[in-house]
Design a protein around this motif. Structure first.
Motif, short mmCIF file in Angstrom:
data_model
loop_
_atom_site.label_atom_id
_atom_site.label_comp_id
_atom_site.label_asym_id
_atom_site.label_seq_id
_atom_site.Cartn_x
_atom_site.Cartn_y
_atom_site.Cartn_z
N ILE A 4 7.28 7.16 -18.35
CA ILE A 4 5.86 6.82 -18.42
C ILE A 4 5.59 5.33 -18.63
CG2 ILE A 4 3.73 7.17 -19.77
CD1 ILE A 4 4.53 10.14 -19.91
N PRO A 5 6.29 4.64 -19.55
CA PRO A 5 6.02 3.19 -19.68
C PRO A 5 6.28 2.42 -18.38
CG PRO A 5 7.26 3.98 -21.57
CD PRO A 5 7.24 5.11 -20.57
N GLY A 6 7.35 2.80 -17.68
CA GLY A 6 7.64 2.14 -16.41
C GLY A 6 6.58 2.42 -15.37
N LEU A 7 6.07 3.64 -15.35
CA LEU A 7 5.01 3.98 -14.41
C LEU A 7 3.75 3.15 -14.67
CD1 LEU A 7 5.42 7.88 -14.35
CD2 LEU A 7 6.00 6.27 -12.51
N LYS A 8 3.42 2.99 -15.94
CA LYS A 8 2.25 2.17 -16.30
C LYS A 8 2.44 0.72 -15.86
CE LYS A 8 0.66 4.77 -20.32
NZ LYS A 8 0.46 4.72 -21.78
N ARG A 9 3.63 0.17 -16.10
CA ARG A 9 3.91 -1.22 -15.70
C ARG A 9 3.86 -1.36 -14.18
NH1 ARG A 9 8.18 -1.27 -19.81
NH2 ARG A 9 9.55 -0.69 -18.13
N ARG A 10 4.38 -0.37 -13.48
CA ARG A 10 4.39 -0.42 -12.02
C ARG A 10 2.97 -0.39 -11.45
NH1 ARG A 10 8.13 3.98 -9.65
NH2 ARG A 10 7.50 2.96 -7.72
N ILE A 11 2.08 0.38 -12.06
CA ILE A 11 0.68 0.43 -11.61
C ILE A 11 0.07 -0.97 -11.70
CG2 ILE A 11 -1.64 1.25 -12.18
CD1 ILE A 11 -0.29 3.88 -13.11
N THR A 53 0.83 -1.20 0.00
CA THR A 53 0.00 0.00 0.00
C THR A 53 0.87 1.25 0.00
OG1 THR A 53 -1.79 -1.16 1.12
CG2 THR A 53 -1.81 1.24 1.25
N ASN A 54 1.94 1.23 0.77
CA ASN A 54 2.87 2.36 0.78
C ASN A 54 3.53 2.56 -0.58
OD1 ASN A 54 2.35 3.08 3.42
ND2 ASN A 54 4.02 1.82 4.24
N ARG A 55 3.88 1.48 -1.25
CA ARG A 55 4.46 1.58 -2.60
C ARG A 55 3.43 2.21 -3.55
NH1 ARG A 55 9.48 0.69 -3.43
NH2 ARG A 55 9.15 0.33 -5.62
N PHE A 56 2.19 1.77 -3.44
CA PHE A 56 1.14 2.32 -4.29
C PHE A 56 0.95 3.81 -4.03
CE2 PHE A 56 -3.31 3.58 -4.70
CZ PHE A 56 -3.47 3.44 -6.06
N LEU A 57 0.89 4.19 -2.76
CA LEU A 57 0.68 5.60 -2.43
C LEU A 57 1.84 6.47 -2.91
CD1 LEU A 57 -0.86 5.26 1.14
CD2 LEU A 57 -2.04 5.84 -0.99
N SER A 58 3.06 5.95 -2.80
CA SER A 58 4.22 6.69 -3.29
C SER A 58 4.17 6.85 -4.80
CB SER A 58 5.52 5.97 -2.91
OG SER A 58 5.67 5.93 -1.52
N LEU A 59 3.81 5.78 -5.48
CA LEU A 59 3.70 5.84 -6.95
C LEU A 59 2.59 6.80 -7.36
CD1 LEU A 59 4.56 4.78 -9.73
CD2 LEU A 59 2.91 2.94 -9.43
N ALA A 60 1.47 6.77 -6.67
CA ALA A 60 0.36 7.68 -6.97
C ALA A 60 0.79 9.13 -6.79
CB ALA A 60 -0.85 7.37 -6.10
N GLN A 61 1.57 9.38 -5.75
CA GLN A 61 2.05 10.74 -5.51
C GLN A 61 3.00 11.19 -6.62
OE1 GLN A 61 4.20 11.19 -1.84
NE2 GLN A 61 4.19 13.42 -1.94
N VAL A 62 3.89 10.32 -7.05
CA VAL A 62 4.82 10.66 -8.14
C VAL A 62 4.04 10.98 -9.41
CG1 VAL A 62 6.55 9.68 -9.71
CG2 VAL A 62 6.81 9.40 -7.24
#
Length: 129
Positions: A49-56, A21-30
Motif C-alpha cells: 500500500i505505501p508503494g501504491l500511494k507513492r506511485r500514484i 497513461t498506460n502505467r496509470f491505467l495499469s496501476l488503477a487496475q491493480v
C-alpha cells in the motif's frame, strides 16, 4: 535554432505521455483489484500500500511534467515561428528540463514498482502459502 528542432520532440513526448497513461491505467487496475479482493488485509497486500500511494503521486507528477514539456515545446515552436530566437531557445531548454524531470520521476516509479513485485515474489517463496 530552426523551427524543426523542437518539432523533433513532439512525437517523443506524445509517446511518452501515452506510456505514462498506460502505467496509470495499469496501476488503477491493480488498486481496484486489490480493493475488490477478499484478502485485502493480507500482509502482502498491506506491505504494498505505501508503494501504491507513492506511485500514484509519482505518475501524477510524471504526467504533469510531461504535459508541461509538451506545452513549452509548442510555445518554443511558436516563438521560433514568429522569429523570437531567444524566447524560443529558452522555452525549448525549459521543455527539455521538464522532460528530464519527468523521465527521472518515471525511473523512480519503475523502481518502486519492481520493489512491489519483489514483495509478491517473496510471498510466493514462503513455504506453505
Amino acid at each position: 535554432m530552426e523551427l524543426t528542432t523542437p518539432a523533433l520532440l513532439f512525437p517523443a513526448i506524445s509517446l511518452l505521455l501515452l506510456a505514462y497513461t498506460n502505467r496509470f491505467l495499469s496501476l488503477a487496475q491493480v488498486i481496484r483489484q486489490l480493493h475488490a479482493s477478499e484478502d485485502r488485509q493480507a500482509p502482502v497486500v498491506r506491505r504494498q500500500i505505501p508503494g501504491l500511494k507513492r506511485r500514484i503521486v509519482l505518475i501524477q507528477y510524471m504526467q504533469g511534467f510531461g504535459v508541461l514539456s509538451f506545452l513549452l515545446c509548442a510555445l518554443s515552436m511558436f516563438a521560433l515561428f514568429i522569429h523570437g530566437q531567444t524566447p524560443g531557445k529558452v522555452l525549448f531548454g525549459t521543455s527539455i528540463l521538464a522532460l528530464a524531470v519527468s523521465l527521472v520521476l518515471s525511473l523512480v516509479e519503475v523502481l518502486i514498482s519492481t520493489n512491489a513485485l519483489a514483495v509478491v515474489v517473496e510471498d510466493l517463496e514462503q513455504p506453505g502459502v
